[in-house]
Scaffold this active site. Structure first.
Site, PDB file in Angstrom:
ATOM      1  NE  ARG A 171      -3.266   0.471   2.929  1.00  0.00           N
ATOM      2  CZ  ARG A 171      -4.290   0.773   2.867  1.00  0.00           C
ATOM      3  NH1 ARG A 171      -4.990   0.408   2.046  1.00  0.00           N
ATOM      4  NH2 ARG A 171      -5.251   1.320   3.150  1.00  0.00           N
ATOM      5  NE  ARG A 175       5.841   9.249  -4.167  1.00  0.00           N
ATOM      6  CZ  ARG A 175       5.103   9.499  -3.405  1.00  0.00           C
ATOM      7  NH1 ARG A 175       5.330  10.224  -1.999  1.00  0.00           N
ATOM      8  NH2 ARG A 175       3.415   8.754  -3.153  1.00  0.00           N
ATOM      9  NE  ARG A 247      -4.302  -6.061  15.907  1.00  0.00           N
ATOM     10  CZ  ARG A 247      -4.037  -6.186  17.014  1.00  0.00           C
ATOM     11  NH1 ARG A 247      -4.551  -7.482  17.528  1.00  0.00           N
ATOM     12  NH2 ARG A 247      -3.215  -5.049  17.392  1.00  0.00           N
ATOM     13  NE  ARG A 277      -3.613   5.958  11.950  1.00  0.00           N
ATOM     14  CZ  ARG A 277      -4.009   5.685  11.133  1.00  0.00           C
ATOM     15  NH1 ARG A 277      -2.980   6.298   9.749  1.00  0.00           N
ATOM     16  NH2 ARG A 277      -4.835   5.097  10.565  1.00  0.00           N
ATOM     17  CD  GLU A 298      -5.562   4.918  14.989  1.00  0.00           C
ATOM     18  OE1 GLU A 298      -5.949   6.454  14.105  1.00  0.00           O
ATOM     19  OE2 GLU A 298      -5.764   4.185  14.284  1.00  0.00           O
ATOM     20  CE1 TYR A 346      -6.286  -0.958   5.153  1.00  0.00           C
ATOM     21  CE2 TYR A 346      -4.363  -2.939   4.998  1.00  0.00           C
ATOM     22  CZ  TYR A 346      -5.573  -1.626   5.285  1.00  0.00           C
ATOM     23  OH  TYR A 346      -4.024  -0.301   5.902  1.00  0.00           O
ATOM     24  CG  ASP A 348      -7.456   2.625   0.231  1.00  0.00           C
ATOM     25  OD1 ASP A 348      -8.026   2.608   2.177  1.00  0.00           O
ATOM     26  OD2 ASP A 348      -6.842   2.735  -0.159  1.00  0.00           O
TER      27      ASP A 348
END
Ligand code: UDP
Length: 370
Positions: A171, A175, A247, A277, A298, A346, A348
């Site tokens: 995912r 770069r 989860r 996070r 979180e 999973y 988006d």
């Protein structure tokens, strides 16, 4: 035809709208006291900041059809997701980019030098990565993996990264330039009035009746020509083949004056920091002004039967169980299983919408044949 749709998240709402547009009568129910599922947003009473109740959602897609579709139901403001991560008391840029590599190794590499460097430290012996850890070692090597992914992933998924599929890491890009946009999609944005308003508008149709605070019971089936189930796949079958692993997340909310961390999302790579996070929600609407701030720590943990499922874990055991449920689902001719939970995948938001649009076409064909 009369269709019952269980779950008023993106999947349920899009399917309801497509069927309603074609003259079918849709009854959509949700056991929670609101629509929009885990995309639910509302203004915080104290600060008026738009709060993503079930964690931050940033819309991103390269699919023209999906982008056009969603823009019919609300205005999106441009938003670029730039994520930072803290590891051993230092702040780095994500996804791993030239800035991260140069800072981490205290270098000033050019793109081609950085690429060469990573190729040297990456594990070249791994040809076909079989799991998350191998995927990481092959692409970024041990040091970066251990700093940014190992601890975070253990906290997020509750297991050794060797047990997780390589697809989870795929995912994220690596770069060799200074582009720190977390996503690589053509379109990216946040709805000006939040996601709840978008879903409200999708559901605004004379053929759609919405009922919240309403649980599903099997004897409802007899009153409808077709059922769309967006709840957990294993729940539909009363867990007859066992429980699929999910989860769940816990959010601890804090309200303060001013600014807390100066950015929307700060990840924590160290395993000993108990949360994964911290998100500071006013940064998701940079076009708004707020004197106060709200932020959320979180925490991820195993999902019990009464918890809200967030992520399908999809370990080897889960996949064996999933196969059995998929075979059972195949035999349920008047039920369509849809969405993240209904298909145990999973996805988006953009993929969810795309799949819901495709499924709607299939359901319309089925309804025509009845
Ligand atoms: N990940 C990580 N460290 C990070 C961010 C992500 O190890 O700082 C791993 C983690 O396993 C996570 C996966 O990469 O589940 C995918 O990250 P993404 O940001 O796409 O997760 P999401 O936003 O869906 O939770």
């Amino acid at each position: 035809m009369k269709v019952l749709i269980v779950g008023a998240g993106f999947t349920g709402a899009v399917i309801a709208r497509e069927l309603a547009n074609n003259g079918h009568v849709c009854h959509i129910i949700d056991q929670r006291d609101h629509i929009a599922g885990n995309c639910y947003t509302q203004r915080d009473k104290d600060t008026n900041i738009m709060e993503h109740i079930y964690g931050p959602h940033i819309f991103h897609t390269s699919d023209e059809e999906v982008w056009e579709y969603i823009n019919n139901f609300g205005e999106f403001y441009p938003y670029i997701n730039r994520v930072k991560t803290t590891y051993n008391g230092e702040v780095y840029s994500l996804p791993i980019n030239l800035h991260t590599i140069n800072q981490f190794y205290k270098k000033s590499f050019s793109p081609s030098q950085a690429k060469k460097w990573i190729e040297q430290i990456a594990d070249n012996k791994i040809e076909e990565p079989k799991n998350f850890e191998e995927q990481a070692l092959k692409f970024i090597g041990k040091d970066l993996y251990e700093a940014f992914f190992k601890g975070y992933t253990k906290k997020q998924w509750g297991c050794d990264p060797k047990k997780l599929p390589a697809s989870i890491l795929k995912r994220l890009p690596v770069r060799f330039n200074y582009d720190d946009n977390y996503f690589s999609h053509k379109y990216q944005g946040i709805p000006k009035d939040g996601y709840t308003s978008i879903i409200e508008k999708i559901l605004e149709h004379e053929n759609i009746k919405v009922q919240i605070n309403t649980s599903f019971y099997k004897d409802m089936i007899k009153d409808y020509d077709h059922i769309v189930w967006t709840g957990k796949l294993d729940e539909w079958f009363d867990y007859s083949e066992g429980h699929l692993g999910y989860r769940t997340l816990d959010f601890i909310k804090y309200t303060e004056e001013g600014d807390y961390q100066g950015t929307a999302v700060m990840n924590y790579g160290n395993e000993k920091v108990p949360y994964t996070r911290i998100s500071e929600h006013k940064y998701f609407t940079p076009w708004e002004k707020h004197e106060k701030t709200i932020y959320f720590k979180e925490y991820s943990r195993e999902c019990g039967v009464d918890d809200i499922p967030y992520y399908p874990i999809r370990l080897v055991d889960d996949k064996t169980i999933l196969e059995k449920y998929l075979q059972k689902a195949e035999r349920e001719k008047n039920v369509t299983f849809a969405g993240r939970l209904g298909t145990y995948s999973y996805m988006d938001m953009d993929v969810t919408i795309k799949e819901a649009l495709t499924l709607s076409k299939n359901i319309l064909k089925k309804l025509d044949r009845i």
